[in-house]
Write a protein that holds these residues in place. Sequence first.
Motif, PDB file in Angstrom:
ATOM      1  N   THR A 272       6.980 -44.617  50.268  1.00 40.50           N
ATOM      2  CA  THR A 272       5.988 -43.941  50.074  1.00 40.50           C
ATOM      3  C   THR A 272       6.230 -42.585  50.231  1.00 40.50           C
ATOM      4  N   HIS A 273       5.451 -41.747  50.575  1.00 45.78           N
ATOM      5  CA  HIS A 273       5.851 -40.067  50.211  1.00 45.78           C
ATOM      6  C   HIS A 273       5.750 -39.687  51.773  1.00 45.78           C
ATOM      7  N   ALA A 274       7.095 -40.064  52.192  1.00 43.26           N
ATOM      8  CA  ALA A 274       7.178 -40.368  53.648  1.00 43.26           C
ATOM      9  C   ALA A 274       8.410 -39.240  53.702  1.00 43.26           C
ATOM     10  N   HIS A 275       8.028 -38.428  55.363  1.00 45.16           N
ATOM     11  CA  HIS A 275       9.942 -37.894  56.226  1.00 45.16           C
ATOM     12  C   HIS A 275      10.422 -37.909  56.405  1.00 45.16           C
ATOM     13  N   LEU A 276      11.765 -38.450  55.844  1.00 43.28           N
ATOM     14  CA  LEU A 276      13.264 -39.277  55.639  1.00 43.28           C
ATOM     15  C   LEU A 276      13.599 -38.997  56.817  1.00 43.28           C
ATOM     16  N   GLU A 277      13.377 -37.599  57.223  1.00 45.34           N
ATOM     17  CA  GLU A 277      14.270 -37.388  58.136  1.00 45.34           C
ATOM     18  C   GLU A 277      13.484 -37.422  59.570  1.00 45.34           C
ATOM     19  N   ASN A 278      12.648 -37.668  59.848  1.00 50.68           N
ATOM     20  CA  ASN A 278      11.861 -38.109  61.029  1.00 50.68           C
ATOM     21  C   ASN A 278      12.181 -39.588  61.125  1.00 50.68           C
ATOM     22  N   LEU A 279      12.495 -40.189  59.777  1.00 51.69           N
ATOM     23  CA  LEU A 279      12.721 -42.135  60.387  1.00 51.69           C
ATOM     24  C   LEU A 279      13.733 -42.314  61.005  1.00 51.69           C
ATOM     25  N   PRO A 280      13.579 -43.522  61.270  1.00 55.89           N
ATOM     26  CA  PRO A 280      14.869 -44.193  61.768  1.00 55.89           C
ATOM     27  C   PRO A 280      15.620 -44.637  60.755  1.00 55.89           C
ATOM     28  N   ASP A 282      16.755 -48.022  59.627  1.00 57.01           N
ATOM     29  CA  ASP A 282      16.225 -48.575  59.175  1.00 57.01           C
ATOM     30  C   ASP A 282      14.655 -48.764  58.130  1.00 57.01           C
ATOM     31  N   ASP A 283      13.776 -47.569  58.344  1.00 57.01           N
ATOM     32  CA  ASP A 283      12.945 -47.455  57.421  1.00 57.01           C
ATOM     33  C   ASP A 283      12.706 -46.820  56.586  1.00 57.01           C
ATOM     34  N   GLN A 284      14.234 -45.661  56.670  1.00 53.76           N
ATOM     35  CA  GLN A 284      15.387 -44.784  55.872  1.00 53.76           C
ATOM     36  C   GLN A 284      14.663 -45.550  54.611  1.00 53.76           C
ATOM     37  N   ALA A 285      15.985 -46.535  54.988  1.00 57.04           N
ATOM     38  CA  ALA A 285      16.615 -48.186  53.839  1.00 57.04           C
ATOM     39  C   ALA A 285      15.691 -48.179  52.922  1.00 57.04           C
ATOM     40  N   GLN A 286      14.068 -48.463  54.004  1.00 61.68           N
ATOM     41  CA  GLN A 286      13.262 -49.987  53.295  1.00 61.68           C
ATOM     42  C   GLN A 286      12.234 -49.102  52.414  1.00 61.68           C
ATOM     43  N   VAL A 287      12.243 -46.922  52.691  1.00 59.55           N
ATOM     44  CA  VAL A 287      11.067 -46.377  52.224  1.00 59.55           C
ATOM     45  C   VAL A 287      12.016 -46.554  51.003  1.00 59.55           C
ATOM     46  N   ILE A 288      13.652 -46.321  50.284  1.00 60.44           N
ATOM     47  CA  ILE A 288      14.291 -45.628  49.758  1.00 60.44           C
ATOM     48  C   ILE A 288      14.240 -47.161  48.591  1.00 60.44           C
ATOM     49  N   ALA A 289      14.900 -47.906  49.222  1.00 63.51           N
ATOM     50  CA  ALA A 289      14.877 -49.119  48.088  1.00 63.51           C
ATOM     51  C   ALA A 289      13.357 -49.722  47.993  1.00 63.51           C
ATOM     52  N   ASP A 290      12.669 -49.725  48.794  1.00 62.93           N
ATOM     53  CA  ASP A 290      11.400 -50.709  48.470  1.00 62.93           C
ATOM     54  C   ASP A 290      11.289 -49.757  46.554  1.00 62.93           C
ATOM     55  N   GLY A 291      11.463 -48.441  46.608  1.00 64.08           N
ATOM     56  CA  GLY A 291      10.517 -47.786  45.556  1.00 64.08           C
ATOM     57  C   GLY A 291      11.438 -48.165  44.667  1.00 64.08           C
ATOM     58  N   ALA A 292      12.685 -48.188  44.734  1.00 66.26           N
ATOM     59  CA  ALA A 292      14.062 -48.281  43.639  1.00 66.26           C
ATOM     60  C   ALA A 292      13.516 -50.147  43.259  1.00 66.26           C
ATOM     61  N   THR A 293      13.504 -50.961  44.389  1.00 64.57           N
ATOM     62  CA  THR A 293      13.100 -52.564  44.404  1.00 64.57           C
ATOM     63  C   THR A 293      12.081 -52.822  43.205  1.00 64.57           C
ATOM     64  N   TRP A 294      10.491 -51.561  43.226  1.00 66.88           N
ATOM     65  CA  TRP A 294      10.010 -51.719  42.253  1.00 66.88           C
ATOM     66  C   TRP A 294       9.465 -51.701  41.173  1.00 66.88           C
ATOM     67  N   LEU A 295      10.096 -50.143  41.046  1.00 60.43           N
ATOM     68  CA  LEU A 295      10.549 -49.606  40.177  1.00 60.43           C
ATOM     69  C   LEU A 295      11.026 -50.800  38.574  1.00 60.43           C
ATOM     70  N   ARG A 296      12.180 -51.256  39.347  1.00 57.31           N
ATOM     71  CA  ARG A 296      13.324 -52.365  38.641  1.00 57.31           C
ATOM     72  C   ARG A 296      12.220 -53.867  38.420  1.00 57.31           C
ATOM     73  N   GLU A 297      11.102 -54.028  38.800  1.00 55.49           N
ATOM     74  CA  GLU A 297      10.431 -55.368  38.844  1.00 55.49           C
ATOM     75  C   GLU A 297       9.581 -55.048  37.701  1.00 55.49           C
ATOM     76  N   HIS A 298       9.606 -54.105  37.501  1.00 52.27           N
ATOM     77  CA  HIS A 298       7.802 -54.055  36.978  1.00 52.27           C
ATOM     78  C   HIS A 298       8.368 -52.911  35.951  1.00 52.27           C
ATOM     79  N   GLY A 299       9.788 -53.355  35.320  1.00 50.91           N
ATOM     80  CA  GLY A 299      10.326 -52.742  34.008  1.00 50.91           C
ATOM     81  C   GLY A 299      10.630 -51.219  34.216  1.00 50.91           C
ATOM     82  N   PHE A 300      10.918 -50.682  34.608  1.00 48.05           N
ATOM     83  CA  PHE A 300      11.255 -48.587  34.739  1.00 48.05           C
ATOM     84  C   PHE A 300      13.017 -48.644  35.688  1.00 48.05           C
ATOM     85  N   GLU A 301      13.649 -49.676  34.450  1.00 47.90           N
ATOM     86  CA  GLU A 301      15.178 -49.748  34.997  1.00 47.90           C
ATOM     87  C   GLU A 301      15.947 -48.097  34.965  1.00 47.90           C
TER      88      GLU A 301
END
Length: 418
Positions: A272-280, A282-301
């Motif tokens: 999501t287009h989150a304000h990272l510095e405003n997140l704890p 764990d939430d930062q890690a989820q926003v960042i890692a989930d984006g990378a995971t989605w890309l790899r799973e959909h062929g954008f390695e």
Amino acid sequence: MNRRTVLALATTGLAGCADRGNRRSLTTGDSSNDGTQSHPSSDREEPPIDKSPDSAKFPTLPDTFDDFSDLSAWSVLAGSLETGKRPGPTDAPAVKLTADDSADRVVIAREFDDPIDCTTVAPGLAAAAEGTMVPTIQLLDADSDRVDFRRGFKGSLPVMRYNFGATKIVGDPDLSAVTEIRIAVWAGDERRRLWVDDLHFVPRPDTGMVCVQFDDGFETDYTEAFPILDQYGYSATTFVNPGRIGAADRLTLQQCKRLRDAGWAVANHGYTHAHLENLPPDDQAQVIADGATWLREHGFEEGAQYFAYPFGEFDATAIDIVAENHDLAFWGGRGVYGRIANPHLCPRIGDPSAETAIDHLDRAASMGGVTTLFYHELEGELLSAFETTIDHLHELESDGDLQVGMPADIAATIPRSN
């Protein structure tokens, strides 16, 4: 016309810095080499430069030109220069530059009896700022003609290395015979402090390079930018928020795949287009890692290796998390720079006017540097500016004065620690 193969930046040594008479060239390697700068010993304890966020991903650091252990080598032209404790949880010392109530800036200078050759390098600092500021490193010749290199700093970050980009040329400077280096911070009416730990130089490429990028995954990446770039055989990078794929005015999954197949990189801008510095954390890690995971799973390695900070916002924790998931990360910044010194704070300029973009392209072509331009939704004046910019880029590229690169080309120039 197909995109030309990008000439690699030197990853060892500073190529092209041959001695010219009494001029000293900036070289890496053993400190006993006559071309390196040595300093008297100092009682100041030298803490290691912060290689965070991840030493395994941080590049082998370019050689330090001045570690500020000998402050007598520097003259104070405005403000003050002293050893003090760096900001943050550590008590490690660093050199502190202060613009106090009696000065609207802090400026320090180091002069050289024997000129140094900076024709193929760009300067940088390992530093930390008390708040947001834009320090300048100036390289001057004997006639006081100069090149200004600038870099924006955020506060509340540890000391780390930053690339400085060439933003201004005054007169006709002879970079093969630099006689003075200045470091300056404009303060205005505010008290400003900058902690510095290291002045270094990184190589610039023989032929300039530009990277084109887009943020937020707007549909115009496909409907407008793609045909404009494709007519010349150029590729680009689109940083997407997977949570927005298929939404109104955004790229669809099919469009992303078509861009990928045409040579584009579809990269991570956070799930999501989150304000990272405003997140704890764990939430930062989820926003960042989930984006990378989605890309790899959909062929954008390939694109999953690259990140752009949403809103240009981050803190030390966000940088650390990004480094765990990506090879490169992009932030703001202007100018023409050299080899990346910190792969998770790569500079780039956002939504430039045609005049600004062309100025950067011309400077990259004339100096042999790297610049990265990024855009949001292409419409109206921004679309017109983009078309004008790409036409000018094509002229420079056709003449062999500039090359079009991708994040992979930038990453390939960064030496990695074992």
